[in-house]
Scaffold this motif. Structure first.
Motif, PDB file in Angstrom:
ATOM      1  N   PHE A  68       2.385   1.840  -3.522  1.00 18.94           N
ATOM      2  CA  PHE A  68       1.432   2.342  -4.521  1.00 18.94           C
ATOM      3  C   PHE A  68       0.887   3.720  -4.164  1.00 18.94           C
ATOM      4  O   PHE A  68       0.611   4.525  -5.060  1.00 18.94           O
ATOM      5  CB  PHE A  68       0.319   1.331  -4.774  1.00 18.94           C
ATOM      6  CG  PHE A  68       0.768   0.215  -5.673  1.00 18.94           C
ATOM      7  CD1 PHE A  68       1.058   0.445  -7.006  1.00 18.94           C
ATOM      8  CD2 PHE A  68       0.936  -1.071  -5.177  1.00 18.94           C
ATOM      9  CE1 PHE A  68       1.489  -0.569  -7.843  1.00 18.94           C
ATOM     10  CE2 PHE A  68       1.368  -2.104  -6.004  1.00 18.94           C
ATOM     11  CZ  PHE A  68       1.657  -1.846  -7.333  1.00 18.94           C
ATOM     12  N   LEU A  69       0.760   4.036  -2.880  1.00 17.69           N
ATOM     13  CA  LEU A  69       0.335   5.390  -2.497  1.00 17.69           C
ATOM     14  C   LEU A  69       1.426   6.408  -2.817  1.00 17.69           C
ATOM     15  O   LEU A  69       1.125   7.524  -3.260  1.00 17.69           O
ATOM     16  CB  LEU A  69      -0.062   5.428  -1.025  1.00 17.69           C
ATOM     17  CG  LEU A  69      -1.361   4.691  -0.692  1.00 17.69           C
ATOM     18  CD1 LEU A  69      -1.575   4.627   0.816  1.00 17.69           C
ATOM     19  CD2 LEU A  69      -2.549   5.332  -1.389  1.00 17.69           C
ATOM     20  N   SER A 119       1.146  15.224 -12.613  1.00 19.93           N
ATOM     21  CA  SER A 119      -0.070  15.649 -13.301  1.00 19.93           C
ATOM     22  C   SER A 119      -0.382  17.111 -12.997  1.00 19.93           C
ATOM     23  O   SER A 119      -0.701  17.894 -13.895  1.00 19.93           O
ATOM     24  CB  SER A 119      -1.240  14.756 -12.889  1.00 19.93           C
ATOM     25  OG  SER A 119      -2.455  15.258 -13.391  1.00 19.93           O
ATOM     26  N   SER A 133       1.297   6.857  -6.514  1.00 18.99           N
ATOM     27  CA  SER A 133       0.130   7.683  -6.825  1.00 18.99           C
ATOM     28  C   SER A 133       0.412   9.152  -6.529  1.00 18.99           C
ATOM     29  O   SER A 133       0.042  10.039  -7.309  1.00 18.99           O
ATOM     30  CB  SER A 133      -1.074   7.199  -6.017  1.00 18.99           C
ATOM     31  OG  SER A 133      -2.177   8.047  -6.202  1.00 18.99           O
ATOM     32  N   SER A 181      -7.400  11.543 -19.507  1.00 13.61           N
ATOM     33  CA  SER A 181      -7.081  10.599 -18.427  1.00 13.61           C
ATOM     34  C   SER A 181      -8.208   9.581 -18.250  1.00 13.61           C
ATOM     35  O   SER A 181      -7.950   8.427 -17.887  1.00 13.61           O
ATOM     36  CB  SER A 181      -6.827  11.343 -17.114  1.00 13.61           C
ATOM     37  OG  SER A 181      -7.985  12.042 -16.692  1.00 13.61           O
ATOM     38  N   SER A 220       0.833  -1.203   0.000  1.00 13.17           N
ATOM     39  CA  SER A 220       0.000   0.000   0.000  1.00 13.17           C
ATOM     40  C   SER A 220       0.868   1.254   0.000  1.00 13.17           C
ATOM     41  O   SER A 220       0.589   2.204  -0.740  1.00 13.17           O
ATOM     42  CB  SER A 220      -0.922   0.022   1.220  1.00 13.17           C
ATOM     43  OG  SER A 220      -1.867  -1.018   1.135  1.00 13.17           O
ATOM     44  N   VAL A 246      -7.401   5.785 -18.028  1.00 17.82           N
ATOM     45  CA  VAL A 246      -7.780   4.995 -16.852  1.00 17.82           C
ATOM     46  C   VAL A 246      -8.523   3.733 -17.294  1.00 17.82           C
ATOM     47  O   VAL A 246      -8.264   2.642 -16.772  1.00 17.82           O
ATOM     48  CB  VAL A 246      -8.649   5.817 -15.871  1.00 17.82           C
ATOM     49  CG1 VAL A 246      -9.332   4.915 -14.853  1.00 17.82           C
ATOM     50  CG2 VAL A 246      -7.821   6.869 -15.169  1.00 17.82           C
ATOM     51  N   ALA A 266       2.665  10.507  -9.248  1.00 16.55           N
ATOM     52  CA  ALA A 266       1.901  10.714 -10.483  1.00 16.55           C
ATOM     53  C   ALA A 266       0.988  11.929 -10.352  1.00 16.55           C
ATOM     54  O   ALA A 266       0.852  12.724 -11.297  1.00 16.55           O
ATOM     55  CB  ALA A 266       1.086   9.468 -10.813  1.00 16.55           C
ATOM     56  N   THR A 267       0.368  12.091  -9.178  1.00 17.04           N
ATOM     57  CA  THR A 267      -0.490  13.254  -8.949  1.00 17.04           C
ATOM     58  C   THR A 267       0.308  14.544  -9.062  1.00 17.04           C
ATOM     59  O   THR A 267      -0.112  15.500  -9.718  1.00 17.04           O
ATOM     60  CB  THR A 267      -1.162  13.172  -7.564  1.00 17.04           C
ATOM     61  OG1 THR A 267      -2.000  12.016  -7.527  1.00 17.04           O
ATOM     62  CG2 THR A 267      -1.995  14.406  -7.268  1.00 17.04           C
TER      63      THR A 267
END
Length: 142
Positions: free
Chosen positions: A70-71, A81, A74, A104, A67, A108, A77-78
């Motif tokens: 991947f967080l 972005s 994320s 996106s 977790s 997705v 990536a955020t």
């Protein structure tokens, strides 16, 4: 209001739309990367207050390592972005940047099929294809 993903998704869309408008107005005379930093700071403070006020805080190191990985991915990536989005808003019109950003949605769907094993139905694919077509139309120069 019932606890429905659709209601939350609609709220997300409204706030995302307001984000584009407020950001475009706020970028006047401000570097886009610096503006992203300010925005991120506001988000951090507000979310920290919500988590603490609702008693949801727990030691992040106690989370499963998968977790955490991947967080963190994320979050990276955020951040990437947001940096790209604010740069695009600084250079372009919000009414063009925001819809292209919604490519996106198409990505997705594709990534969800490839990596999560999801299988959208024909109606969903039609909607996704229409979004893709809209992005392509916006992307063509006159």
């Amino acid at each position: 209001m019932s606890e429905s993903w659709f209601h939350w998704a609609l709220f997300s869309a409204v706030f995302a739309a307001l984000t584009a408008i407020f950001a475009k107005l706020g970028l006047d005379g401000v570097d886009s990367d610096y503006a992203t930093l300010i925005r991120t700071g506001v988000i951090f403070v507000v979310l920290a207050a919500i988590v603490l006020a609702l008693g949801k805080w727990r030691n992040p190191l106690a989370l499963p390592s998968r977790s955490i990985v991947f967080l963190v991915l994320s979050g990276l990536a955020t951040g990437a972005s947001w940096l790209c989005y604010f740069r695009a808003l600084k250079l372009g019109e919000a009414s063009k940047v925001a819809p292209v950003d919604k490519l996106s949605l198409v990505l997705v769907a594709i990534f969800a099929v490839l990596f999560l094993g999801e299988r959208p139905d024909a109606r969903s694919w039609l909607g996704i294809a229409l979004v893709a077509a809209g992005v392509l139309i916006l992307g063509f120069r006159r």
